[in-house]
Scaffold this motif. Structure first.
Motif, short mmCIF file in Angstrom:
data_model
loop_
_atom_site.label_atom_id
_atom_site.label_comp_id
_atom_site.label_asym_id
_atom_site.label_seq_id
_atom_site.Cartn_x
_atom_site.Cartn_y
_atom_site.Cartn_z
N THR A 1 103.05 4.26 -39.52
CA THR A 1 102.51 3.35 -40.53
C THR A 1 103.62 2.52 -41.15
O THR A 1 104.80 2.88 -41.09
CB THR A 1 101.79 4.11 -41.65
N GLU B 1 92.91 4.16 -28.75
CA GLU B 1 92.33 4.27 -30.10
C GLU B 1 90.82 4.06 -30.08
O GLU B 1 90.06 4.79 -30.72
CB GLU B 1 92.99 3.25 -31.01
N GLU C 1 91.69 -6.36 -36.28
CA GLU C 1 92.42 -5.86 -37.45
C GLU C 1 93.49 -4.85 -37.04
O GLU C 1 94.61 -4.86 -37.57
CB GLU C 1 91.44 -5.22 -38.44
N CYS C 2 93.14 -3.98 -36.09
CA CYS C 2 94.11 -2.99 -35.60
C CYS C 2 95.26 -3.67 -34.87
O CYS C 2 96.42 -3.29 -35.02
CB CYS C 2 93.39 -2.00 -34.68
N TYR D 1 97.61 -5.13 -37.39
CA TYR D 1 98.40 -4.10 -38.07
C TYR D 1 99.51 -3.59 -37.17
O TYR D 1 100.68 -3.47 -37.61
CB TYR D 1 97.50 -2.93 -38.48
N GLU E 1 87.21 -4.83 -35.53
CA GLU E 1 88.08 -3.65 -35.73
C GLU E 1 89.30 -3.73 -34.80
O GLU E 1 90.42 -3.39 -35.21
CB GLU E 1 87.29 -2.37 -35.47
N LEU F 1 95.63 0.39 -28.14
CA LEU F 1 94.30 -0.02 -28.58
C LEU F 1 93.21 0.60 -27.70
O LEU F 1 92.17 1.04 -28.19
CB LEU F 1 94.18 -1.54 -28.56
#
Length: 466
Positions: free
Chosen positions: A93, A10, A55-56, A59, A52, A7
């Motif tokens: 993914t 990112e 949410e990341c 995921y 954000e 994170l």
């Protein structure tokens, strides 16, 4: 690299900021709370970045959890290899993980599984090997038994097994997915004679890469309501060239059988699945944008500056049922109500003017709040004439009446104004919206405020988090 390091990389933030943010999220704190009251711990990250990150984080955690489940399932089947484990570990993914897992996924009864139960898997392997000197029909004769009575039946079963092998190929799906995103076209046609608001989409076509978010949501709604038929199109020759390039090795008789199986796999298994994926991707992207716009519009509406300290008349315009009138004092307390007919079909301008002038003089009214719905323009003209006639410094403002009807028929409105008719409650709400928009609008379910186009189609949970 652990999740927090991922994170930090990112979002190009310090790891200490991510560590604190994740800790606060895991402790059950909401994003608004963290953004407002924990700035010193996050390094003053704003709510957008925090959302954000949240949410990341969700995921990535879902991705890691799915990887663990897939590794466990394949290991339990005794089919895990170092190469496969490495592929799962490096998947970026959920779609990649699903593609890798597809061949090992427990399946319901399929044509391929039925063929395997008849003992035709070895025949499928022989044909799929595509050796030059092998005739599929000759090999098929060796597999005839009580369950397989003819050569054609054996060949059909073998092709079903090969079709499933081709369908389960992660590389093929990945390449075809790319082709669909780059060259696919969303086609739409009307399936009813009268399409109403969907007439624009009677014969509609646009590339996947260019279709606007609002069109995606409009097509989805039209399809759901039974007005439209929506599909994804790509040139089948283009799609088949991708599949054949990966699975057809030569021009042998076995290769011809593999070609037939590949075409079946493409039409029956692969393309329908990828079509659903692409449309789901488009919908997810469009929904995200719609929710973002709705949130921004709602925030702007809620934060409109109040007009305080003035006795206000709220006018809820209407034609057949007349214009509903409510007078509220400086604190929002209801002083009086009425119904006037200043528009057709029951227009009585003089009587309507007298009613409003009497109310203005009796309560020393200083503002008119006019709802922007049906008959708003005619009511605005009427109000301007009254103000001109009074010539005492009164002004008016047109305000959004979105959600007023929903509020007026709500349990809360009934408890607040049990003595008033539903229509009069909305006039009160309109007056109060001018005096203190935030205090009045928070009584209404956000999706009913009506400052977005497709909020009713959005997942309620996602709307609530914004």
């Amino acid at each position: 690299m652990n999740i927090n390091e991922m994170l930090a990389s990112e979002f190009k933030l310090k790891k200490s900021q991510i560590d604190s943010t994740v800790e606060l999220i895991d402790a059950g704190n909401t994003i608004p709370f963290i953004a407002r009251y924990r700035k010193e711990q996050t390094g003053s990250l704003d709510d957008q970045i925090l959302r954000e990150i949240f949410e990341c984080l969700q995921y990535i955690r879902s991705l890691e959890e799915q990887k663990e489940k897939v590794v466990s399932s394949v290991t339990d089947q005794g089919k895990m290899t170092p190469e496969l484990e490495n592929a799962i570990k490096n998947a970026k993914t959920l779609t990649e993980v699903e593609d890798i897992y597809r061949p090992y996924m427990p399946k319901r009864k399929t044509r391929a599984s039925a063929a395997k139960n008849k003992g035709l898997e070895p025949l499928a392997e022989i044909i799929y090997s595509q050796k030059e000197n092998i005739n599929p029909s000759d090999e098929a004769e060796k597999f005839l038994n009580e369950q397989v009575e003819s050569v054609q039946e054996a060949l059909n079963g073998a092709r079903d097994i090969i079709a499933e092998i081709i369908s389960d190929d992660a590389v093929g799906r990945k390449q075809l997915r790319y082709v669909c995103r780059a060259h696919g076209i969303i086609n739409c046609s009307g399936i009813k004679e009268d399409l109403g608001v969907y007439e624009t989409y009677k014969e509609f076509s646009q590339p996947v890469s260019k279709i606007a978010n609002h069109r995606v949501l409009a097509l989805n709604r039209g399809e759901k309501e039974g007005f439209l038929k929506v599909s994804l199109y790509i040139d089948k020759l283009h799609g088949m060239s991708v599949i054949n390039g990966l699975h057809v090795k030569n021009n042998s008789k076995c290769a011809q059988a593999v070609k037939e199986a590949a075409e079946d796999a493409y039409s029956r298994l692969i393309f329908p699945s990828i079509e659903r994926e692409i449309r789901n991707e488009l919908t997810a992207k469009a929904s995200e944008e719609a929710i973002k716009v709705f949130a921004e519009n709602t925030a702007q509406l809620l934060m409109q500056p109040p007009v305080k300290g003035k006795v206000t008349i709220g006018l809820d315009p209407g034609y057949r049922t007349g214009c509903k009138v409510a007078v509220v004092d400086e604190t929002g307390k209801v002083l009086d109500t009425a119904v006037i007919y200043c528009t057709l079909p029951h227009k009585n301008t003089e009587k309507a003017k007298k009613t409003i002038i009497d109310l203005v003089k009796k309560y020393n009214v200083k503002m008119f709040a006019i709802g922007n719905g049906t008959a708003s323009h005619e009511t605005e003209v009427f109000a301007a004439d009254v103000i001109k006639e009074l010539d005492c410094g009164i002004s008016y403002m047109v305000v959004s009446e979105a959600g007023a009807s929903v509020y007026s028929a709500s349990k809360l409105a009934a408890e607040e104004f049990p003595q008033f008719d539903v229509s009069l409650r909305s006039a009160v709400s309109i007056a109060r919206r001018l005096q203190d928009p935030l205090a009045e609008l928070v009584k209404i379910d956000p999706k009913s405020i009506g400052v977005g186009q497709y909020q009713h189609d959005m997942p309620p949970k996602e709307l609530e988090t914004r």
